[in-house]
Design an enzyme around this catalytic site. Sequence first.
Site, mmCIF file in Angstrom:
data_model
loop_
_atom_site.group_PDB
_atom_site.id
_atom_site.type_symbol
_atom_site.label_atom_id
_atom_site.label_comp_id
_atom_site.label_asym_id
_atom_site.label_seq_id
_atom_site.Cartn_x
_atom_site.Cartn_y
_atom_site.Cartn_z
ATOM 1 N N GLY A 152 2.865 11.532 0.403
ATOM 2 C CA GLY A 152 2.672 10.667 -0.763
ATOM 3 C C GLY A 152 1.663 11.237 -1.734
ATOM 4 O O GLY A 152 0.723 11.929 -1.335
ATOM 5 N N ARG A 184 -6.374 22.998 -8.631
ATOM 6 C CA ARG A 184 -7.173 23.767 -9.595
ATOM 7 C C ARG A 184 -8.288 24.544 -8.906
ATOM 8 O O ARG A 184 -8.527 25.726 -9.202
ATOM 9 C CB ARG A 184 -7.751 22.807 -10.638
ATOM 10 C CG ARG A 184 -8.760 23.408 -11.612
ATOM 11 C CD ARG A 184 -9.279 22.317 -12.545
ATOM 12 N NE ARG A 184 -10.274 22.817 -13.486
ATOM 13 C CZ ARG A 184 -11.587 22.852 -13.244
ATOM 14 N NH1 ARG A 184 -12.044 22.422 -12.062
ATOM 15 N NH2 ARG A 184 -12.424 23.304 -14.152
ATOM 16 N N VAL A 204 -6.812 27.492 -6.874
ATOM 17 C CA VAL A 204 -6.301 28.551 -7.752
ATOM 18 C C VAL A 204 -7.438 29.321 -8.408
ATOM 19 O O VAL A 204 -7.452 30.561 -8.412
ATOM 20 C CB VAL A 204 -5.352 27.957 -8.815
ATOM 21 C CG1 VAL A 204 -4.993 29.014 -9.866
ATOM 22 C CG2 VAL A 204 -4.092 27.415 -8.157
ATOM 23 N N ARG A 225 8.421 13.726 0.848
ATOM 24 C CA ARG A 225 8.359 13.530 2.290
ATOM 25 C C ARG A 225 9.530 14.290 2.908
ATOM 26 O O ARG A 225 10.652 14.254 2.394
ATOM 27 C CB ARG A 225 8.425 12.043 2.633
ATOM 28 C CG ARG A 225 7.289 11.238 1.999
ATOM 29 C CD ARG A 225 7.236 9.824 2.547
ATOM 30 N NE ARG A 225 6.287 8.982 1.828
ATOM 31 C CZ ARG A 225 4.979 8.969 2.048
ATOM 32 N NH1 ARG A 225 4.465 9.760 2.976
ATOM 33 N NH2 ARG A 225 4.184 8.182 1.352
ATOM 34 N N GLY A 285 -1.749 14.354 4.158
ATOM 35 C CA GLY A 285 -2.336 13.304 4.973
ATOM 36 C C GLY A 285 -2.046 13.489 6.444
ATOM 37 O O GLY A 285 -1.811 14.607 6.917
ATOM 38 N N ASP A 286 -2.011 12.366 7.183
ATOM 39 C CA ASP A 286 -1.866 12.471 8.631
ATOM 40 C C ASP A 286 -0.499 13.026 9.046
ATOM 41 O O ASP A 286 -0.394 13.804 9.994
ATOM 42 C CB ASP A 286 -2.141 11.121 9.304
ATOM 43 C CG ASP A 286 -1.200 10.018 8.832
ATOM 44 O OD1 ASP A 286 -0.677 10.114 7.710
ATOM 45 O OD2 ASP A 286 -0.997 9.050 9.588
ATOM 46 N N THR A 313 -5.394 11.170 1.305
ATOM 47 C CA THR A 313 -4.661 9.934 1.596
ATOM 48 C C THR A 313 -5.455 8.754 1.075
ATOM 49 O O THR A 313 -6.664 8.667 1.304
ATOM 50 C CB THR A 313 -4.401 9.738 3.106
ATOM 51 O OG1 THR A 313 -4.017 8.377 3.342
ATOM 52 C CG2 THR A 313 -5.631 10.047 3.944
ATOM 53 N N ASP A 372 -5.219 5.909 2.233
ATOM 54 C CA ASP A 372 -5.521 5.068 3.395
ATOM 55 C C ASP A 372 -6.784 5.521 4.127
ATOM 56 O O ASP A 372 -7.301 4.788 4.975
ATOM 57 C CB ASP A 372 -4.354 5.091 4.384
ATOM 58 C CG ASP A 372 -3.096 4.451 3.823
ATOM 59 O OD1 ASP A 372 -3.220 3.665 2.860
ATOM 60 O OD2 ASP A 372 -2.008 4.739 4.335
ATOM 61 N N ASP A 374 -7.122 7.640 6.503
ATOM 62 C CA ASP A 374 -6.837 7.532 7.932
ATOM 63 C C ASP A 374 -6.687 8.893 8.619
ATOM 64 O O ASP A 374 -5.963 9.026 9.608
ATOM 65 C CB ASP A 374 -5.587 6.684 8.174
ATOM 66 C CG ASP A 374 -4.346 7.231 7.476
ATOM 67 O OD1 ASP A 374 -4.456 8.245 6.752
ATOM 68 O OD2 ASP A 374 -3.264 6.646 7.644
ATOM 69 N N ARG A 433 -0.650 1.024 6.077
ATOM 70 C CA ARG A 433 0.359 0.627 7.069
ATOM 71 C C ARG A 433 -0.233 0.451 8.457
ATOM 72 O O ARG A 433 0.102 -0.495 9.170
ATOM 73 C CB ARG A 433 1.489 1.666 7.127
ATOM 74 C CG ARG A 433 2.374 1.716 5.918
ATOM 75 C CD ARG A 433 3.603 2.570 6.175
ATOM 76 N NE ARG A 433 3.262 3.920 6.593
ATOM 77 C CZ ARG A 433 3.003 4.922 5.759
ATOM 78 N NH1 ARG A 433 3.030 4.696 4.456
ATOM 79 N NH2 ARG A 433 2.708 6.126 6.208
ATOM 80 N N GLY A 458 -15.692 -8.768 -3.461
ATOM 81 C CA GLY A 458 -16.239 -10.074 -3.083
ATOM 82 C C GLY A 458 -15.197 -11.038 -2.569
ATOM 83 O O GLY A 458 -15.310 -12.259 -2.751
ATOM 84 N N SER A 467 -11.863 -21.377 -5.783
ATOM 85 C CA SER A 467 -10.816 -20.366 -5.705
ATOM 86 C C SER A 467 -11.219 -19.354 -4.637
ATOM 87 O O SER A 467 -12.392 -19.260 -4.266
ATOM 88 C CB SER A 467 -10.623 -19.650 -7.044
ATOM 89 O OG SER A 467 -11.797 -18.915 -7.374
ATOM 90 N N ARG A 519 -0.959 -17.987 -4.473
ATOM 91 C CA ARG A 519 -0.114 -17.041 -5.203
ATOM 92 C C ARG A 519 -0.275 -15.645 -4.596
ATOM 93 O O ARG A 519 -1.290 -15.347 -3.964
ATOM 94 C CB ARG A 519 -0.495 -17.018 -6.685
ATOM 95 C CG ARG A 519 -0.379 -18.375 -7.372
ATOM 96 C CD ARG A 519 1.044 -18.927 -7.281
ATOM 97 N NE ARG A 519 1.144 -20.299 -7.756
ATOM 98 C CZ ARG A 519 1.466 -20.623 -9.004
ATOM 99 N NH1 ARG A 519 1.708 -19.679 -9.906
ATOM 100 N NH2 ARG A 519 1.554 -21.901 -9.354
#
Length: 329
Positions: free
Chosen positions: A13, A23, A26, A74, A104-105, A128, A130, A132, A174, A188, A218, A247
Amino acid sequence: MKLQHIGILTAGGDCPGLNACVRAVVRSATNDNVRVSGIRHGYRGILHHEVVELNARTVSGTIHLGGTLLRTARFVELRQPDTVRHVAARLDALALDGLVIVGGDGSQRAAIELSRHARTPLVLVPKTIDNDVGGTDHAIGFDTAVNTAVEAIDRIRDTAVSHERVFAVEVMGRHRGTLAAAVALASGAEVVCTPEAPLSIEAVAAALQRGSALGKVSSIVVVAEGVPGGAVGLAEALRRQTSYDVRVTVLGHVQRGGPPTAFDRILASQLGRQAYVTLAQGGKAHMVGRVRGQPVTHLLEEAIQLQPESCHEHRVLCHQLAGSWQDEG
């Protein structure tokens, strides 16, 4: 052996900071008169020989750009042993003195398999949103994703307060809630739900009700996408069990795009330079990273065993500061 020709690819991803890393690799190489080939579309580009020449000018004006100028993809077929051997043969046919993989992983696991069959030295740069990947405190893209999500929640909170609503905001993650916990603490939020520490609907409802008793009109609930049901499932359950007007906002791929933060540009530049130096010093199958501000280098086989940064501290602190949780620790 002095490097003469290296390659670089971005796999998996996309995330902000990839171009800053390319950059750095290179320009570090060209400063030493080392030729650089970019491989487009990740590991798949090795198989299909999607190779372009890179130099100091082709990466000019890219440090601030999101996405990846090399494109990415991928390549799930790389999980198959025959495909690994085929890609390894194609990689060796490029006659590179080394390959930098920014991934990533999943790319880390693929790099390990590839290193067992290819003669070409490999160095992985962790990226990543994430966060992770073990062996580094931060991966490229994580800081930008946190800031992007926090900015979005700041705007959502305006509406939440105005209409006295609860908003369930889903962020990426995920398998781990590192991104969700950091976003929740920085924005917060009243509640954060992560795959590592799932919360019952009853616990979430009780926290919201305690907040209401304290005068809150809220609330924001941050949900990692890996939590069963996600934000949509959580909101539906809360509507059934409480009277809250809930919502949902799923931030989705907006977290992957946009210009990288200053932190990610600096990190990507540091890791890109470090990857080049690791190859120049004879690295064969390594991952670079930074721990407590210092550069570290791990063997790929060892790095995969290291645990990623835990989100426990951020999650607990978020709930403690929300003031509506009991016995959180």
